[in-house]
Design an enzyme around this catalytic site. Structure first.
Site, mmCIF file in Angstrom:
data_model
loop_
_atom_site.group_PDB
_atom_site.id
_atom_site.type_symbol
_atom_site.label_atom_id
_atom_site.label_comp_id
_atom_site.label_asym_id
_atom_site.label_seq_id
_atom_site.Cartn_x
_atom_site.Cartn_y
_atom_site.Cartn_z
ATOM 1 N N HIS A 122 0.871 -1.179 0.000
ATOM 2 C CA HIS A 122 0.000 0.000 0.000
ATOM 3 C C HIS A 122 0.911 1.234 0.000
ATOM 4 O O HIS A 122 2.013 1.182 0.540
ATOM 5 C CB HIS A 122 -0.829 -0.060 1.291
ATOM 6 C CG HIS A 122 -1.897 0.980 1.412
ATOM 7 N ND1 HIS A 122 -1.631 2.276 1.772
ATOM 8 C CD2 HIS A 122 -3.248 0.903 1.243
ATOM 9 C CE1 HIS A 122 -2.764 2.955 1.829
ATOM 10 N NE2 HIS A 122 -3.760 2.140 1.504
ATOM 11 N N ASP A 168 3.190 -4.133 8.116
ATOM 12 C CA ASP A 168 1.962 -3.372 7.914
ATOM 13 C C ASP A 168 0.803 -4.332 8.183
ATOM 14 O O ASP A 168 0.524 -5.221 7.383
ATOM 15 C CB ASP A 168 1.931 -2.838 6.475
ATOM 16 C CG ASP A 168 0.568 -2.239 6.106
ATOM 17 O OD1 ASP A 168 -0.355 -2.290 6.939
ATOM 18 O OD2 ASP A 168 0.439 -1.737 4.982
#
Lengths: 409, 144
Positions: free
Chosen positions: A121, A198
């Site tokens: 991302h 993440d």
């Protein structure tokens, strides 16, 4: 797990959109909130609102207890060793930026390497791009396999003695891939690098044990896991956090302030400058209670079944391209796809007319879109309140979309 | 909302421009080149224009995006070709008013563009429609 019963806790889902019952399939962007969380926020503002860590008065104590109590819940939720390792932030983005700007600036030098993957991302790309540019370091991308997974051989090849940071998402918000973080962390540690995870798409959907994963840092957001927006977590091993400098200075984070020099509070508060996100943390605590009562293992298994069902049903539609791990392979509860030549925005607009909410676009993953060689995709993402019926409606909606566009073309 | 409302968005003439875009490609020796993205959705436009004697003598677009953004780019290039710069910019202003659902002056011949009126009812799609117009405006304004 009974999704139909669970759905009753989410008042927002009980409405019509464009004349159809709402089918919410965009939980990977943000999840809906159960009454338990809404009530916790309501109670805090109605009964306990006060600033924390300073009041001698009763409300101040109540607010502090609730805020710090939420920290204990987070510690338990991710199986961290100590509560000092839990720092509240604004969300995953702020957490990763803090790691990059504090740990990264102090430990990455010219010629060093930072390793990420093609599926990250933007929040796990740009903080490292910026750090690499500033320091003259090299940002390296682990390539992907055809089914959207990462091979450990590739990771081994990429991570070298020069690598200082390996930062990888545990679950892909586009492909649904579940990455072998524990094994990747081992490779990183062998070369003396730290492992940043993440966890934005992990924390809402499956158990996380930071000690078992042996990651050095973990970032995640409250709003994707039934909590409010504006709250997130930066977990770091104490040995790292202790040595790291804060990146925000001001009230709340200080120990002693002189005219020209100041000292910082101990962990975790030195990283929480300014009045903290009190209501947000309390809301996140309520979300954790809610998820744990249902059981993270239950949720994971349920969503896995939904994903399998969705893969099966969607692939019956002619002209459908599905990205990421194949049906039957390990994958998280989301399906990203393209339908013939119909642009994903157009797919999303037609589905919206049927009350079905999906995401269309690049999903904050432009390097991945480049790798997939598409400009955009559509994504349906599931959570504990979704049912097979929702997926059936999606399929019907997509069939209609196809018909609609074959008519107008 | 029913599919009837969708029909207001996906008018026949829009789909025609999407399937058969006019002025697609780029002018090799174009005097004005503008690249613009819609960062929220990934739509991209690459617009090239030639301006001679205060007139837009040539305009071509390249890029990727949804039916609305590509059709709008096609219509825009069609509309500004041969127009003087001032008229092109007035068209752009008129289009912007139309997208916001406001009244707009009726002294300009909008032709196919009128078909994009329905977009105003789909707030999420307005940016798709306006991307190429913003690129044109940027190119012509900076030239001046």
């Amino acid at each position: 797990m009974n999704a139909k019963e669970i759905k009753q806790y989410f008042p927002i889902l009980d409405q019509e959109v464009n004349g159809h019952p709402l089918v919410y399939l965009d939980s990977a962007a943000t999840s809906q909130k159960p009454v338990q969380v809404i009530e916790a926020l309501n109670k805090y503002y109605r009964e306990d609102n006060s600033n924390v860590h300073r009041g001698v008065h009763t409300l101040g104590n109540r607010a502090t207890d609730a805020y710090e109590g939420a920290r204990d819940k987070v510690r338990k939720f991710i199986h961290a060793k100590a509560r000092e390792e839990i720092v509240f932030t604004r969300g995953t983005t702020t957490s990763i930026n803090t790691i990059a700007q504090s740990y990264g600036r102090a430990n990455v030098n010219e010629g060093d390497e930072i390793v990420i993957t093609y599926m990250e991302h933007h929040s796990n790309v740009i903080p490292w791009q910026q750090l690499a540019k500033e320091k003259g370091a090299v940002l390296k991308y682990v390539p992907l396999q055809d089914n959207g997974t990462v091979s450990l051989e590739d990771v081994r090849e990429m991570v070298t003695e020069k690598t200082k940071i390996v930062s990888i998402m545990m679950v892909s918000n586009v492909l649904g891939t579940i990455n072998p973080i524990k094994e990747i962390a081992e490779i990183a540690h062998e070369k003396g690098a730290v492992m940043v995870v993440d966890g934005a798409q992990t924390a809402p959907h499956m158990k996380i044990d930071v000690q078992d994963l042996n990651c050095d840092f973990l970032a995640f957001s409250g709003h994707k896991m039934c909590g409010p927006t504006g709250i997130g977590v930066m977990y770091g091993k104490k040995e790292h956090l202790e040595k790291m400098e804060p990146i925000e200075f001001g009230g709340e984070m200080i120990d002693f302030v002189g005219l020209y020099e100041s000292t910082w509070k101990e962990l975790p508060w030195k990283f929480e400058g300014g009045t903290p996100i009190i209501a947000g943390a309390i809301g996140l605590g309520a979300a954790i209670d809610f998820l744990e009562e249902i059981g993270l293992d239950e949720i994971e298994q349920y969503e896995h079944r939904l994903a399998d069902y969705a893969m099966e049903q969607l692939s019956t539609i002619e002209g459908m391209t599905i990205y990421g791990p194949l049906a039957g392979e390990k994958r998280a509860g989301l399906v990203t796809f393209n339908l013939d030549d119909v642009h994903p925005h157009d797919v999303a607009t037609v589905l919206d007319a049927e009350g079905i909410a999906v995401r269309a676009g690049h999903h904050c993953a432009q390097p991945l879109m480049k790798w997939l060689d598409v400009s955009a995709t559509a994504r349906a993402s599931f959570y504990l309140y979704n049912t097979e019926e929702d997926i059936d409606k999606l399929v019907q909606g997509l069939v209609k979309t196809k018909e609609y566009f074959s008519d107008v073309f | 909302m029913s599919f009837n409302n969708l029909d207001q968005l996906y008018r026949q003439v829009i789909m025609d421009h999407y399937k058969n875009p006019r002025n697609k490609g780029q002018i090799e020796d174009g005097t004005l080149t503008i690249d613009m993205n819609n960062p929220t959705c990934g739509d991209r436009i690459h617009l090239t224009m030639n301006v001679e004697d205060g007139k837009v003598s040539e305009a071509k677009f390249d890029g990727e995006g949804c039916s609305i953004s590509m059709a709008s780019a096609s219509m825009m290039t069609q509309a500004i070709k041969g127009k003087d710069v001032e008229t092109a910019l007035r068209l752009s202003k008129t289009f912007s008013e139309m997208m916001q659902g406001n009244d707009y002056p009726d002294d300009l011949d909008l032709g196919d563009i009128e078909a994009l009126q329905g977009v105003a009812k789909f707030p999420a799609r307005i940016k798709c429609a306006t991307l190429s117009w913003k690129a044109m405006e940027k190119g012509l304004t900076e030239k001046e």
